[in-house]
Design a protein around this motif. Structure first.
Motif, PDB file in Angstrom:
ATOM      1  N   ASP A  22       0.841  -1.190   0.000  1.00 28.55           N
ATOM      2  CA  ASP A  22       0.000   0.000   0.000  1.00 28.55           C
ATOM      3  C   ASP A  22       0.877   1.242   0.000  1.00 28.55           C
ATOM      4  OD1 ASP A  22      -2.231  -1.578   0.067  1.00 28.55           O
ATOM      5  OD2 ASP A  22      -2.382  -1.560   2.263  1.00 28.55           O
ATOM      6  N   ARG A  23       0.700   2.066  -0.981  1.00 29.84           N
ATOM      7  CA  ARG A  23       1.443   3.312  -1.059  1.00 29.84           C
ATOM      8  C   ARG A  23       0.782   4.365  -0.179  1.00 29.84           C
ATOM      9  NH1 ARG A  23       2.938   4.062  -7.494  1.00 29.84           N
ATOM     10  NH2 ARG A  23       4.215   2.164  -7.682  1.00 29.84           N
ATOM     11  N   ILE A  24       1.639   5.063   0.550  1.00 25.92           N
ATOM     12  CA  ILE A  24       1.126   6.108   1.433  1.00 25.92           C
ATOM     13  C   ILE A  24       0.926   7.374   0.614  1.00 25.92           C
ATOM     14  CG2 ILE A  24       1.594   7.456   3.506  1.00 25.92           C
ATOM     15  CD1 ILE A  24       3.375   5.190   4.465  1.00 25.92           C
ATOM     16  N   GLN A  25      -0.262   7.876   0.657  1.00 21.35           N
ATOM     17  CA  GLN A  25      -0.588   9.093  -0.068  1.00 21.35           C
ATOM     18  C   GLN A  25      -0.197  10.294   0.794  1.00 21.35           C
ATOM     19  OE1 GLN A  25      -1.515   8.984  -3.163  1.00 21.35           O
ATOM     20  NE2 GLN A  25      -1.757   6.734  -3.180  1.00 21.35           N
ATOM     21  N   ILE A  26       0.869  10.959   0.394  1.00 19.10           N
ATOM     22  CA  ILE A  26       1.401  12.094   1.145  1.00 19.10           C
ATOM     23  C   ILE A  26       1.321  13.331   0.260  1.00 19.10           C
ATOM     24  CG2 ILE A  26       3.421  13.047   2.311  1.00 19.10           C
ATOM     25  CD1 ILE A  26       4.326  10.236   2.910  1.00 19.10           C
ATOM     26  N   ASP A  27       0.843  14.372   0.844  1.00 20.23           N
ATOM     27  CA  ASP A  27       0.805  15.652   0.157  1.00 20.23           C
ATOM     28  C   ASP A  27       2.207  16.270   0.187  1.00 20.23           C
ATOM     29  OD1 ASP A  27       0.149  17.963  -1.070  1.00 20.23           O
ATOM     30  OD2 ASP A  27      -1.116  18.748   0.545  1.00 20.23           O
ATOM     31  N   PRO A  28       2.769  16.622  -0.946  1.00 20.35           N
ATOM     32  CA  PRO A  28       4.132  17.196  -0.928  1.00 20.35           C
ATOM     33  C   PRO A  28       4.245  18.466  -0.094  1.00 20.35           C
ATOM     34  CG  PRO A  28       3.503  16.539  -3.148  1.00 20.35           C
ATOM     35  CD  PRO A  28       2.276  16.425  -2.305  1.00 20.35           C
ATOM     36  N   ASP A  29       3.156  19.211   0.012  1.00 21.09           N
ATOM     37  CA  ASP A  29       3.219  20.446   0.801  1.00 21.09           C
ATOM     38  C   ASP A  29       3.385  20.170   2.289  1.00 21.09           C
ATOM     39  OD1 ASP A  29       2.880  21.812  -1.547  1.00 21.09           O
ATOM     40  OD2 ASP A  29       0.694  21.953  -1.348  1.00 21.09           O
ATOM     41  N   GLU A  30       2.940  18.976   2.734  1.00 18.19           N
ATOM     42  CA  GLU A  30       3.080  18.654   4.146  1.00 18.19           C
ATOM     43  C   GLU A  30       4.522  18.355   4.540  1.00 18.19           C
ATOM     44  OE1 GLU A  30       0.492  15.463   4.975  1.00 18.19           O
ATOM     45  OE2 GLU A  30      -1.353  16.614   4.643  1.00 18.19           O
ATOM     46  N   LEU A  31       5.351  17.962   3.551  1.00 15.64           N
ATOM     47  CA  LEU A  31       6.748  17.677   3.850  1.00 15.64           C
ATOM     48  C   LEU A  31       7.563  18.941   4.065  1.00 15.64           C
ATOM     49  CD1 LEU A  31       7.386  14.819   1.269  1.00 15.64           C
ATOM     50  CD2 LEU A  31       6.822  14.598   3.686  1.00 15.64           C
ATOM     51  N   ILE A  32       7.104  20.048   3.566  1.00 15.68           N
ATOM     52  CA  ILE A  32       7.821  21.308   3.731  1.00 15.68           C
ATOM     53  C   ILE A  32       7.515  21.864   5.117  1.00 15.68           C
ATOM     54  CG2 ILE A  32       8.120  23.643   2.820  1.00 15.68           C
ATOM     55  CD1 ILE A  32       7.209  22.594   0.122  1.00 15.68           C
ATOM     56  N   PRO A  33       8.533  22.222   5.888  1.00 14.61           N
ATOM     57  CA  PRO A  33       8.259  22.765   7.230  1.00 14.61           C
ATOM     58  C   PRO A  33       7.475  24.070   7.135  1.00 14.61           C
ATOM     59  CG  PRO A  33      10.562  23.065   6.639  1.00 14.61           C
ATOM     60  CD  PRO A  33       9.979  22.178   5.584  1.00 14.61           C
ATOM     61  N   LYS A  34       6.650  24.280   8.110  1.00 13.40           N
ATOM     62  CA  LYS A  34       5.825  25.479   8.156  1.00 13.40           C
ATOM     63  C   LYS A  34       6.666  26.634   8.667  1.00 13.40           C
ATOM     64  CE  LYS A  34       1.543  22.920   8.896  1.00 13.40           C
ATOM     65  NZ  LYS A  34       0.354  22.713   9.769  1.00 13.40           N
ATOM     66  N   LEU A  35       7.069  27.469   7.740  1.00 16.19           N
ATOM     67  CA  LEU A  35       7.912  28.622   8.063  1.00 16.19           C
ATOM     68  C   LEU A  35       7.165  29.896   7.715  1.00 16.19           C
ATOM     69  CD1 LEU A  35      11.329  27.369   6.625  1.00 16.19           C
ATOM     70  CD2 LEU A  35      10.577  27.316   9.008  1.00 16.19           C
ATOM     71  N   PRO A  36       7.484  30.971   8.395  1.00 18.35           N
ATOM     72  CA  PRO A  36       6.833  32.245   8.041  1.00 18.35           C
ATOM     73  C   PRO A  36       7.279  32.722   6.669  1.00 18.35           C
ATOM     74  CG  PRO A  36       8.542  32.578   9.705  1.00 18.35           C
ATOM     75  CD  PRO A  36       8.372  31.095   9.552  1.00 18.35           C
ATOM     76  N   LYS A  37       6.467  33.548   6.066  1.00 18.52           N
ATOM     77  CA  LYS A  37       6.786  34.080   4.754  1.00 18.52           C
ATOM     78  C   LYS A  37       7.911  35.107   4.869  1.00 18.52           C
ATOM     79  CE  LYS A  37       2.104  33.448   2.989  1.00 18.52           C
ATOM     80  NZ  LYS A  37       0.929  34.114   2.394  1.00 18.52           N
ATOM     81  N   PRO A  38       8.776  35.174   3.851  1.00 18.36           N
ATOM     82  CA  PRO A  38       9.863  36.171   3.915  1.00 18.36           C
ATOM     83  C   PRO A  38       9.357  37.602   4.030  1.00 18.36           C
ATOM     84  CG  PRO A  38      10.325  34.517   2.242  1.00 18.36           C
ATOM     85  CD  PRO A  38       8.930  34.269   2.708  1.00 18.36           C
TER      86      PRO A  38
END
Length: 710
Positions: free
Chosen positions: A349-365
């Motif tokens: 079973d392949r895990i369905q992962i959203d690529p955006d979730e892998l990016i750490p939540k950082l404030p906008k520049p």
């Protein structure tokens, strides 16, 4: 005993020869002779005891004489001589004076352990009194070579690992070693071909040892064996003893899909694909409707092998003997084996992962402004690589040093060159004094540190006079203990602003000021033990803080709040307490070669840049290993810097870029620092594989200044 035994044997013989009628006469004679025999037997017993004791003594003497005669017979003339020499040697040993116990070497009591455990210690073990046995001095390779050429016993000298001393082997020991290497017996006196002594006779006796008949107990089953067997049987019946079950030995070659019909243990098992069963078209005599006509044959040949419905054309033969061999048999078997090998063994079973979730939540520049984002002024004037730049404490003036052997002073706001000073050597480092009350600039040129008082404007005239008064109050008294020479500048150099020249013994690679502006440290990477020098401006004194530098020193920084000094070598950062004169902490960078070092204004965090394009952030209170490692540059990092007022830090690299990062340190010790890259500045160009060589922040504004090879 022998007389009684002979008498009994004669009686047994007489019994065999006599008749039954003679037994009565024999009984009467025996009864009459009982009394006389009893008296005779007592006397015989006494005589036998004395005789047996005498015979035993005689036997012992005979055996000793025979053994001595036998040993003398087997000895050769040489061995007789050796025995005489041994006896003489024993006499000499007895007459020799006793050895003093103080002359004996101390015995090493560590036992049979690997002696390389003591490689890092000055001792090699312990004697019987528990004291350390110190290692002897080891000779270098030159002394060993001279000893090899001069000492005739060098070839027979070995080193004792337990004491560390050299031992000269005797001829007997060398002979023993050679005999063992040749596979011979170690002792020369041992004869492996001695004559065989037959201790047991090979003649078969005519009579058995005993004529006693077999006892009845040997023919009756043992009661104890029966109980033992019944106990084992009962344990097997009750299941206490389980017989061994032979495991199924897996054969070396077996069918991979032999048990395909059986249910597998894994719930997600996938059976192997099966071959299609043969049909009528594969028969050697198929029905006419399965035989293709000319058009079908031509269309089948025109198609690609991947587009054909079947990989053969049905043909008709009269009998089975007429069928030729199938030319694609090996290829089809190979493809079948390949299918079996590549087919999936189970479902995953392949895990369905959203690529955006892998990016750490950082404030906008945009939320982290202000930070440098665009180019404003270009300071043009140097004709070669700009190695170093520095700003005045008020941020008004900029000084730069270049490979064109010139130092230029710039007005930061308008970008105009105010002053230019030429030198005879290349300029490696320029550094402005952080003390805002004085106006001093250090310029490293070869092996000299030149202290300048630049007179750049009329507004700084008061500060210039104060600086000159401070310099005149410095006593320039050089002593032999001073590793550097302090001298005043001549009249020609004084007109350009030069005040003092500090002459060192090696080229200067880096300079760092203390926050108060009285001390500054210079780094000499080829200086050996004098790689780091600390200079005191008010007393014109130079000190060597370390007797021995561990590793190749790259850069040095003073702690902004504590009396600490940070020294960066190729792979480590060591923090020393200058008051206690001890090592406080050792940071492990994990990089190949450190190039630059910067300390946070609060003093709890450190960043380093390396030549393998990595930037490491250290939290000194948290760990000795990097808290975060950034791999944003593609080539070597030349310089890193912190801003004094804003939560910003930057890194300059040979790829021609300067990366600005937001680095916020929180007062809460439970919260980790926030590190966010916010901007990449690509305004420099690469020249001769060199990009940006130095960068520095403005002391009060969110500006950054960079110097490059272009």
């Amino acid at each position: 005993h022998r007389a009684c035994k002979q008498h009994s044997s004669e009686i047994m013989a007489d019994q065999d020869d006599s008749s039954p009628s003679d037994y009565s006469d024999l009984d009467s004679e025996l009864l009459d002779s009982d009394a006389s025999n009893s008296q005779e037997s007592d006397s015989l017993a006494d005589e036998d005891e004395s005789a047996s004791e005498q015979s035993d003594d005689n036997l012992i003497k005979d055996e000793i004489e025979s053994s001595s005669e036998l040993s003398d017979d087997y000895l050769t003339d040489d061995e007789d001589v050796e025995m005489d020499s041994d006896s003489n040697q024993d006499d000499a040993d007895n007459n020799a004076p006793e050895k003093d116990s103080s002359d004996e070497e101390p015995a090493n009591t560590v036992g049979n352990i690997p002696m390389n455990w003591y490689d890092d210690y000055p001792h090699i073990g312990y004697n019987l009194q528990g004291k350390k046995i110190m290692k002897p001095l080891k000779a270098d390779e030159l002394e060993n070579f001279l000893k090899k050429m001069d000492d005739p016993n060098f070839w027979r000298t070995v080193n004792d690992k337990t004491t560390g001393k050299d031992i000269v082997l005797t001829n007997e020991e060398i002979d023993l070693i050679q005999r063992v290497q040749e596979g011979k017996f170690p002792s020369t006196s041992y004869d492996p071909y001695q004559p065989y002594v037959d201790f047991f006779t090979n003649e078969q006796l005519s009579t058995p040892l005993s004529s006693k008949p077999e006892p009845k107990s040997r023919f009756i089953p043992s009661k104890w064996e029966h109980k033992r067997v019944m106990k084992i049987v009962r344990a097997i019946r009750n299941g206490w003893i389980k017989p061994r079950v032979e495991k199924d030995v897996k054969p070396r070659f077996y069918l991979l899909w032999e048990k395909e019909g059986q249910q597998k243990d894994h719930p997600m098992h996938i059976p192997a694909p099966k071959l299609k069963t043969p049909g009528h078209e594969e028969s050697y005599n198929p029905p006419p409707e399965y035989l293709p006509n000319e058009d079908e044959i031509q269309s089948w040949l025109n198609k690609d092998p991947e587009d054909r419905t079947s990989n053969f054309l049905p043909r008709k033969f009269q009998n089975l003997r007429s069928v030729p061999a199938y030319d694609k048999f090996v290829q089809e078997r190979f493809e079948r084996c390949l299918d079996l090998y590549l087919c999936p063994r189970q479902k995953k079973d392949r895990i369905q992962i959203d690529p955006d979730e892998l990016i750490p939540k950082l404030p906008k520049p945009a939320d982290l402004q202000p930070f440098p984002s665009s180019e404003r002024i270009i300071y043009k004037g140097h004709t070669s690589v700009v190695r170093s730049i520095s700003l005045s404490p008020n941020g008004r003036w900029l000084v730069s040093g270049s490979d064109d052997k010139s130092v230029r002073f710039w007005d930061v706001d308008i970008g105009r060159c105010i002053k230019t000073i030429n030198f005879e050597d290349l300029i490696t480092v320029v550094s402005w004094c952080p003390n805002p009350t004085v106006n001093l600039v250090l310029i490293a040129c070869g092996q000299e540190v030149r202290i300048f008082n630049p007179c750049l404007s009329e507004d700084d005239k008061i500060k210039t006079d104060v600086t000159d008064g401070l310099i005149k109050s410095i006593p320039l008294a050089n002593s032999q203990d001073n590793p550097a020479t302090w001298t005043n500048s001549d009249s020609n150099s004084y007109a350009t602003g030069e005040r003092i020249v500090i002459k060192c013994s090696n080229n200067i690679d880096s300079i760092s000021w203390h926050n108060k502006g009285d001390y500054f440290a210079t780094v000499h990477r080829k200086g050996g033990n004098k790689s780091v020098l600390v200079h005191q401006l008010s007393k014109s004194r130079t000190q060597v803080p370390f007797k021995r530098c561990r590793g190749l020193v790259q850069c040095v920084q003073f702690h902004p709040n504590k009396p600490f000094m940070l020294i960066a070598t190729q792979t480590y950062i060591r923090i020393y307490n200058l008051v206690k004169q001890e090592l406080t902490k050792k940071l492990v960078s994990g990089v190949k070669w450190i190039s630059s070092l910067a300390i946070h204004p609060q003093g709890d965090n450190v960043i380093i840049g390396s030549y393998d394009a990595r930037l490491c952030w250290f939290d000194i209170d948290l760990s000795t290993k990097p808290y975060k490692t950034l791999r944003q540059h593609k080539q070597a990092i030349r310089s890193v810097a912190f801003h004094k007022n804003y939560p910003l830090f930057a890194s300059a690299s040979d790829d021609g870029t300067v990366i600005i990062c937001h680095g916020r340190v929180f007062n809460d010790l439970m919260q980790n620092p926030l590190i966010v890259p916010v901007k990449i500045l690509r305004n420099h160009s690469i020249s001769d594989d060199l990009g940006v060589l130095d960068c520095i922040f403005h002391p009060s504004e969110p500006w950054i200044f960079s110097a490059g090879a272009d």
